[in-house]
Motif scaffolding. Structure first.
Motif, PDB file in Angstrom:
ATOM      1  N   UNK A 207      32.939 -43.790  52.094  1.00  0.00           N
ATOM      2  CA  UNK A 207      32.871 -44.306  50.710  1.00  0.00           C
ATOM      3  C   UNK A 207      31.362 -44.742  50.468  1.00  0.00           C
ATOM      4  N   UNK A 208      31.132 -45.421  51.220  1.00  0.00           N
ATOM      5  CA  UNK A 208      29.583 -46.060  51.176  1.00  0.00           C
ATOM      6  C   UNK A 208      28.480 -44.823  51.258  1.00  0.00           C
ATOM      7  N   UNK A 209      28.711 -44.079  52.283  1.00  0.00           N
ATOM      8  CA  UNK A 209      27.934 -43.011  52.403  1.00  0.00           C
ATOM      9  C   UNK A 209      28.029 -41.921  51.129  1.00  0.00           C
ATOM     10  N   UNK A 210      29.161 -41.709  50.322  1.00  0.00           N
ATOM     11  CA  UNK A 210      29.239 -41.159  49.119  1.00  0.00           C
ATOM     12  C   UNK A 210      28.299 -41.711  48.178  1.00  0.00           C
ATOM     13  N   UNK A 211      28.485 -43.165  47.964  1.00  0.00           N
ATOM     14  CA  UNK A 211      27.903 -43.584  46.947  1.00  0.00           C
ATOM     15  C   UNK A 211      26.182 -43.219  47.050  1.00  0.00           C
TER      16      UNK A 211
ATOM     17  N   UNK B 110      20.653 -49.199  62.662  1.00  0.00           N
ATOM     18  CA  UNK B 110      19.951 -50.757  63.134  1.00  0.00           C
ATOM     19  C   UNK B 110      20.910 -51.075  64.295  1.00  0.00           C
ATOM     20  N   UNK B 111      20.191 -51.492  65.488  1.00  0.00           N
ATOM     21  CA  UNK B 111      21.208 -51.919  66.592  1.00  0.00           C
ATOM     22  C   UNK B 111      21.744 -53.321  66.284  1.00  0.00           C
ATOM     23  N   UNK B 112      21.203 -53.952  65.388  1.00  0.00           N
ATOM     24  CA  UNK B 112      21.875 -55.433  65.058  1.00  0.00           C
ATOM     25  C   UNK B 112      23.170 -55.161  64.290  1.00  0.00           C
ATOM     26  N   UNK B 113      23.134 -54.081  63.307  1.00  0.00           N
ATOM     27  CA  UNK B 113      24.236 -53.699  62.385  1.00  0.00           C
ATOM     28  C   UNK B 113      25.599 -53.047  63.342  1.00  0.00           C
TER      29      UNK B 113
ATOM     30  N   UNK C 167      18.474 -47.496  53.175  1.00  0.00           N
ATOM     31  CA  UNK C 167      19.409 -46.449  53.103  1.00  0.00           C
ATOM     32  C   UNK C 167      20.536 -46.354  54.133  1.00  0.00           C
ATOM     33  N   UNK C 168      21.751 -45.897  53.853  1.00  0.00           N
ATOM     34  CA  UNK C 168      22.942 -45.903  54.783  1.00  0.00           C
ATOM     35  C   UNK C 168      22.377 -45.412  56.331  1.00  0.00           C
ATOM     36  N   UNK C 169      21.555 -44.430  56.289  1.00  0.00           N
ATOM     37  CA  UNK C 169      21.116 -44.050  57.479  1.00  0.00           C
ATOM     38  C   UNK C 169      20.389 -45.217  58.394  1.00  0.00           C
ATOM     39  N   UNK C 170      19.585 -45.862  57.474  1.00  0.00           N
ATOM     40  CA  UNK C 170      18.724 -46.860  58.212  1.00  0.00           C
ATOM     41  C   UNK C 170      19.537 -47.925  58.699  1.00  0.00           C
ATOM     42  N   UNK C 171      20.357 -48.242  57.668  1.00  0.00           N
ATOM     43  CA  UNK C 171      21.155 -49.489  58.175  1.00  0.00           C
ATOM     44  C   UNK C 171      22.123 -49.338  59.108  1.00  0.00           C
TER      45      UNK C 171
END
Ligand SMILES: Nc1ncnc2c1ncn2[C@@H]1O[C@H](COP(=O)(O)OP(=O)(O)OP(=O)(O)O)[C@@H](O)[C@H]1O
Length: 253
Positions: free
Chosen positions: A215-219, A243-246, A236-240
């Motif tokens: 859903x988040x990706x669809x947004x 992220x190794x911490x995420x 962006x979703x790809x960036x976040x």
């Protein structure tokens, strides 16, 4: 890149270094978060990250121990109570739908439209052409035109969520906070909800908390990942999501 202080002059919602503790546990830890007018923002993060607490601070349910919380650049939300904040134009949709089940979809929206008229105003109230048009517009937005005369009890779970979003829209909020809207929805309803929220965000800001990554990706909007009461990553979703911490704190769990 703008510093957070530079961003402040054009923000709808501005949180800086907000902290709050419950019995010594820091639910929010120097959280800074900015939403611009007309922005749709997604919030993700593990259980206990502080997502609900952040919403509680914005809506005046919880007071921060320290930090700045401003609406439209100048209004200090920490000095306002929940009713004042709702009046200012901040609407909140909780996870569980709370529609009036024994009323029709139309009547639910009419009641929501009348919420501010008081008992006397409502007694002598006749639905104006303007209000009728507004209800029809909301029905269209929340995909319920064909179910307008149906009792809310007979709606699917997803449709009840949409109806409640419609009831909030009747209040014309400038900022809509939406907590886990797609939990329990069918796949088709989930896809439709992303489209619906993007449409709503054309005329106001929307902040949506969700765990459903599809859903988040669809947004397709900027995502903020919270963990341990502060921002872990934003972009962006790809960036976040790369992220190794995420990955360590949320996605990889
Ligand atoms: N009123 C309260 N009293 C005591 N502790 C609280 C209170 N509100 C929140 N907390 C604690 O603060 C932390 C952050 O909780 P919060 O509900 O904000 O997280 P969340 O990110 O919304 O999690 P979830 O995804 O599970 O909803 C949790 O450890 C929670 O137990």
């Amino acid at each position: 890149m703008n510093t957070i202080a530079e961003t402040r002059s054009k923000s709808l919602l501005y949180l800086e270094n907000v902290s709050v503790s419950f019995d010594g546990f820091k639910a929010l830890n120097s959280l800074s978060f900015v939403v611009e007018p007309g922005e749709l923002r997604a919030i993700i993060g593990p259980n206990g990250a502080g997502k609900t607490t952040m919403m509680d601070i914005i809506t005046g349910k919880t007071r921060p121990d320290t930090g700045t919380v401003l609406f439209e650049d100048t209004i200090d939300l920490t000095k306002k109570d929940e009713a004042d904040i709702a009046q200012l134009g901040i609407g909140r949709k909780f996870q569980k739908p709370t529609v009036f089940e024994s009323h029709t979809v139309w009547d639910n929206l009419e009641l929501a439209l009348n919420r501010d008229r008081g008992v006397f105003g409502t007694l002598f109230y006749r639905l104006s052409a303007e209000d009728k048009a507004r209800i029809e517009e909301i029905l269209d937005t929340v995909r319920l035109t064909h179910r307008a005369q149906e009792y809310a009890a007979n709606l699917s779970h997803g449709q009840k969520q949409w109806l409640e979003i419609g009831m909030l829209l009747a209040q014309e909020p400038k900022l809509l906070l939406v907590d886990e809207p797609v939990a329990g929805m069918t796949d088709a309803e989930t896809v439709e909800t992303a489209i619906l929220l993007r449409e709503i965000a054309k005329t106001r800001s929307v902040v949506v908390v969700e765990h459903d990554m599809g859903f988040i990706r669809d947004l397709g909007v900027k995502v903020t990942c919270l963990a341990e009461g502060s921002v872990l990553a934003e972009g962006s979703i790809d960036f976040v999501s790369s992220d190794p911490k995420v990955i360590e704190n949320y996605l990889g769990r």
